[in-house]
Design a protein around this motif. Structure first.
Motif, short mmCIF file in Angstrom:
data_model
loop_
_atom_site.label_atom_id
_atom_site.label_comp_id
_atom_site.label_asym_id
_atom_site.label_seq_id
_atom_site.Cartn_x
_atom_site.Cartn_y
_atom_site.Cartn_z
N ARG A 41 0.83 -1.20 0.00
CA ARG A 41 0.00 0.00 0.00
C ARG A 41 0.86 1.25 0.00
NH1 ARG A 41 -2.08 -2.61 3.78
NH2 ARG A 41 -3.81 -3.85 3.10
N TRP A 43 0.56 5.25 1.37
CA TRP A 43 -0.17 6.13 2.28
C TRP A 43 0.27 7.56 2.04
CZ3 TRP A 43 -3.65 4.16 5.86
CH2 TRP A 43 -3.63 2.77 6.04
N LEU A 45 0.03 11.21 4.11
CA LEU A 45 -0.32 11.81 5.39
C LEU A 45 -0.08 13.32 5.35
CD1 LEU A 45 1.63 9.25 7.60
CD2 LEU A 45 -0.78 9.16 7.00
N THR A 50 -5.44 11.46 6.04
CA THR A 50 -4.72 10.20 5.87
C THR A 50 -5.41 9.48 4.72
OG1 THR A 50 -4.17 10.07 8.22
CG2 THR A 50 -4.02 8.03 6.95
N ARG A 52 -5.00 6.45 1.39
CA ARG A 52 -4.24 5.27 1.00
C ARG A 52 -4.70 4.74 -0.34
NH1 ARG A 52 -6.16 -0.29 3.64
NH2 ARG A 52 -8.26 -0.21 2.82
N ASP A 54 -3.95 0.97 -2.84
CA ASP A 54 -3.25 -0.29 -3.05
C ASP A 54 -2.23 -0.12 -4.17
OD1 ASP A 54 -4.70 -1.60 -1.07
OD2 ASP A 54 -6.27 -2.20 -2.47
N ILE A 62 -2.95 7.74 -5.40
CA ILE A 62 -3.75 8.13 -4.25
C ILE A 62 -4.61 9.31 -4.71
CG2 ILE A 62 -3.70 9.02 -1.89
CD1 ILE A 62 -0.84 7.76 -1.70
N TYR A 70 2.23 16.67 1.79
CA TYR A 70 2.02 15.31 2.29
C TYR A 70 3.34 14.58 2.49
CZ TYR A 70 -2.93 15.71 1.12
OH TYR A 70 -4.24 16.09 1.08
N VAL A 72 4.48 10.73 1.91
CA VAL A 72 4.03 9.50 1.28
C VAL A 72 4.85 8.35 1.85
CG1 VAL A 72 3.81 8.24 -0.89
CG2 VAL A 72 3.33 10.69 -0.82
N GLU A 75 4.20 1.02 2.15
CA GLU A 75 4.14 -0.12 3.07
C GLU A 75 4.68 -1.34 2.34
OE1 GLU A 75 0.71 -2.65 5.41
OE2 GLU A 75 0.26 -0.60 4.79
N ASN A 82 9.78 -0.40 4.83
CA ASN A 82 8.93 0.70 4.41
C ASN A 82 9.80 1.87 3.94
OD1 ASN A 82 6.80 -0.86 5.25
ND2 ASN A 82 6.32 0.37 7.04
#
Length: 105
Positions: A41, A43, A45, A50, A52, A54, A62, A70, A72, A75, A82
Motif C-alpha cells: 500500500r 499512504w 499523510l 490520511t 491510502r 493499493d 492516491i 504530504y 508518502v 508499506e 517501508n
C-alpha cells in the motif's frame, strides 16, 4: 420589489453553488515502486488527512488529496523496509507524479 428579492435569492444560490464547486477540487499522488511485487500500500499523510491506495504491479495513485503538503509512505512486504518521501505538494486539482521509490531490504 418582488423581482429584486427574487434576483437577490437567485444570485445567492448561484454564488453558494460556485463556492461549493471550488471547494471540492482535489488532486492525486501517483508513482511506482521498485521492486514491483515488494509493496502492499501507499499512504499519504498531511496534518488533516490520511489517504491510502493499493499498489498494483508496482504502480499506485492516491486520489482525493486536498491541496497541501504530504508525506508518502510505501508499506513494504518483508524482507523489504517501508520507505517514505516527505514534502510532496498537491496543487488544487492537479496530479503529482513522485516518480519511482526504491525499496531496500
Amino acid at each position: 420589489m418582488k423581482n429584486a428579492k427574487m434576483s437577490l435569492v437567485a444570485f445567492a444560490f448561484a454564488a453558494a453553488g460556485l463556492f461549493a464547486f471550488n471547494a471540492v477540487r482535489t488532486g492525486s499522488i501517483k508513482g511506482t515502486v521498485n521492486p514491483a511485487d515488494a509493496a502492499v500500500r501507499a499512504w499519504a499523510l498531511s496534518s488533516t488527512d490520511t489517504l491510502r491506495a493499493d499498489i498494483n504491479k508496482g504502480a499506485f495513485e492516491i486520489t482525493d488529496a486536498k491541496p497541501g503538503t504530504y508525506r508518502v509512505i510505501i508499506e513494504a512486504k518483508p524482507p523489504y523496509k517501508n520507505a517514505a518521501k516527505d514534502g510532496v505538494t498537491i496543487t488544487d486539482g492537479q496530479a503529482t507524479d513522485i516518480g519511482e521509490i526504491k525499496l531496500e531490504q
